[in-house]
Design a protein around this motif. Structure first.
Motif, PDB file in Angstrom:
ATOM      1  N   GLN A   5       0.826  -1.206   0.000  1.00  0.00           N
ATOM      2  CA  GLN A   5       0.000   0.000   0.000  1.00  0.00           C
ATOM      3  C   GLN A   5       0.863   1.261   0.000  1.00  0.00           C
ATOM      4  N   LEU A   6       1.911   1.245   0.825  1.00  0.00           N
ATOM      5  CA  LEU A   6       2.777   2.411   0.919  1.00  0.00           C
ATOM      6  C   LEU A   6       3.531   2.651  -0.382  1.00  0.00           C
ATOM      7  N   MET A   7       3.997   1.562  -0.998  1.00  0.00           N
ATOM      8  CA  MET A   7       4.713   1.694  -2.262  1.00  0.00           C
ATOM      9  C   MET A   7       3.782   2.217  -3.355  1.00  0.00           C
ATOM     10  N   VAL A  86      11.652   3.422   2.498  1.00  0.00           N
ATOM     11  CA  VAL A  86      11.064   3.766   1.201  1.00  0.00           C
ATOM     12  C   VAL A  86      11.201   5.277   1.062  1.00  0.00           C
ATOM     13  N   PHE A  87      11.897   5.690   0.003  1.00  0.00           N
ATOM     14  CA  PHE A  87      12.190   7.102  -0.198  1.00  0.00           C
ATOM     15  C   PHE A  87      11.283   7.717  -1.249  1.00  0.00           C
ATOM     16  N   GLU A  88      10.921   8.954  -0.997  1.00  0.00           N
ATOM     17  CA  GLU A  88      10.137   9.714  -1.969  1.00  0.00           C
ATOM     18  C   GLU A  88      10.965   9.904  -3.234  1.00  0.00           C
ATOM     19  N   ARG A 125      15.348   0.502  -7.220  1.00  0.00           N
ATOM     20  CA  ARG A 125      14.428   1.501  -7.752  1.00  0.00           C
ATOM     21  C   ARG A 125      13.003   0.930  -7.646  1.00  0.00           C
ATOM     22  N   ILE A 126      12.044   1.780  -7.346  1.00  0.00           N
ATOM     23  CA  ILE A 126      10.644   1.362  -7.318  1.00  0.00           C
ATOM     24  C   ILE A 126       9.995   1.827  -8.620  1.00  0.00           C
ATOM     25  N   SER A 127       9.637   0.869  -9.429  1.00  0.00           N
ATOM     26  CA  SER A 127       8.972   1.163 -10.690  1.00  0.00           C
ATOM     27  C   SER A 127       7.484   0.883 -10.521  1.00  0.00           C
ATOM     28  N   PRO A 128       6.645   1.639 -11.208  1.00  0.00           N
ATOM     29  CA  PRO A 128       5.198   1.396 -11.093  1.00  0.00           C
ATOM     30  C   PRO A 128       4.795   0.021 -11.622  1.00  0.00           C
ATOM     31  N   TYR A 129       5.702  -0.632 -12.337  1.00  0.00           N
ATOM     32  CA  TYR A 129       5.384  -1.926 -12.949  1.00  0.00           C
ATOM     33  C   TYR A 129       5.871  -3.102 -12.108  1.00  0.00           C
ATOM     34  N   ASP A 130       6.571  -2.834 -11.011  1.00  0.00           N
ATOM     35  CA  ASP A 130       7.097  -3.910 -10.172  1.00  0.00           C
ATOM     36  C   ASP A 130       6.096  -4.300  -9.093  1.00  0.00           C
ATOM     37  N   PHE A 131       6.119  -5.569  -8.743  1.00  0.00           N
ATOM     38  CA  PHE A 131       5.392  -6.012  -7.557  1.00  0.00           C
ATOM     39  C   PHE A 131       6.244  -5.633  -6.345  1.00  0.00           C
ATOM     40  N   PRO A 132       5.623  -5.233  -5.241  1.00  0.00           N
ATOM     41  CA  PRO A 132       6.397  -4.873  -4.048  1.00  0.00           C
ATOM     42  C   PRO A 132       7.378  -5.969  -3.623  1.00  0.00           C
ATOM     43  N   ALA A 139      16.277  -5.375  -3.645  1.00  0.00           N
ATOM     44  CA  ALA A 139      17.067  -4.667  -2.629  1.00  0.00           C
ATOM     45  C   ALA A 139      17.810  -5.678  -1.748  1.00  0.00           C
ATOM     46  N   ASP A 140      17.150  -6.793  -1.440  1.00  0.00           N
ATOM     47  CA  ASP A 140      17.763  -7.836  -0.626  1.00  0.00           C
ATOM     48  C   ASP A 140      18.958  -8.468  -1.355  1.00  0.00           C
ATOM     49  N   LYS A 141      18.838  -8.669  -2.662  1.00  0.00           N
ATOM     50  CA  LYS A 141      19.953  -9.218  -3.450  1.00  0.00           C
ATOM     51  C   LYS A 141      21.135  -8.255  -3.439  1.00  0.00           C
ATOM     52  N   ALA A 142      20.856  -6.963  -3.563  1.00  0.00           N
ATOM     53  CA  ALA A 142      21.917  -5.949  -3.523  1.00  0.00           C
ATOM     54  C   ALA A 142      22.562  -5.912  -2.137  1.00  0.00           C
ATOM     55  N   LEU A 143      21.740  -6.054  -1.098  1.00  0.00           N
ATOM     56  CA  LEU A 143      22.265  -6.104   0.275  1.00  0.00           C
ATOM     57  C   LEU A 143      23.152  -7.329   0.462  1.00  0.00           C
ATOM     58  N   TYR A 144      22.695  -8.460  -0.019  1.00  0.00           N
ATOM     59  CA  TYR A 144      23.469  -9.704   0.081  1.00  0.00           C
ATOM     60  C   TYR A 144      24.824  -9.533  -0.617  1.00  0.00           C
TER      61      TYR A 144
END
Length: 163
Positions: A5-7, A86-88, A125-132, A139-144
């Motif tokens: 919802q927030l995304m 989650v950043f604006e 990046r949060i794209s309007p076409y991605d599932f949350p 992001a988890d893969k990048a963190l790993y």
């Protein structure tokens, strides 16, 4: 569900900002971002100094985040020593600079008992076409990747895929 919802709200806000503004050029390249933040070697903090100290470290880090980032940026504790933010909408250079500054702040902060504390960060990046869930996984893969390659790093999923 709450994250979804927030995304969605952030993405709608992003599109309103970009398309309803007379200053469209200012916003080109701006996108929402999701960061996963993990405290490096946090298990050692709990093992060496106890869970009360570990909780103090988590609390102090959360306070630093709340003070450092905009009130409109969303901050969640996610699991043991991980946080999700989650950043604006902003551009890549701005978010990169902001996160690098925050990592410096953490390095320079005196935490109870702990001489040196660092964090690893995975960004997507949060794209309007991605599932949350996809954004979170990216992001988890990048963190790993950051943790597997020396910790105390900021890694962007999109950069890792490109390289």
């Amino acid at each position: 569900k709450k994250l979804k919802q927030l995304m969605e709200k952030q993405v709608i806000k992003q599109h309103k900002t970009v398309w309803q503004s007379d200053l469209r050029n200012q916003h080109q390249g701006a996108t929402s971002w999701l960061a996963m933040v993990d405290i490096d070697h946090f298990k050692k903090v709990n093992d060496n100094y106890g869970h009360v100290c570990g909780d103090e470290v988590l609390l102090l880090l959360a306070q630093k985040m709340r003070q450092f980032f905009r009130s409109s940026d969303l901050l969640f504790r996610f699991g043991g020593e991980e946080f999700v933010m989650v950043f604006e909408p902003t551009d890549y250079d701005s978010i990169h600079k902001k996160l690098a500054e925050f990592m410096d702040l953490v390095r320079g902060t005196h935490f109870p008992f702990v001489k040196k504390l660092t964090i690893s960060v995975g960004m997507s990046r949060i794209s309007p076409y991605d599932f949350p869930i996809t954004v979170l996984e990216n992001a988890d893969k990048a963190l790993y990747y950051a943790k597997e390659n020396g910790r105390d790093k900021l890694c962007f999923y999109e950069e890792l895929i490109a390289s």
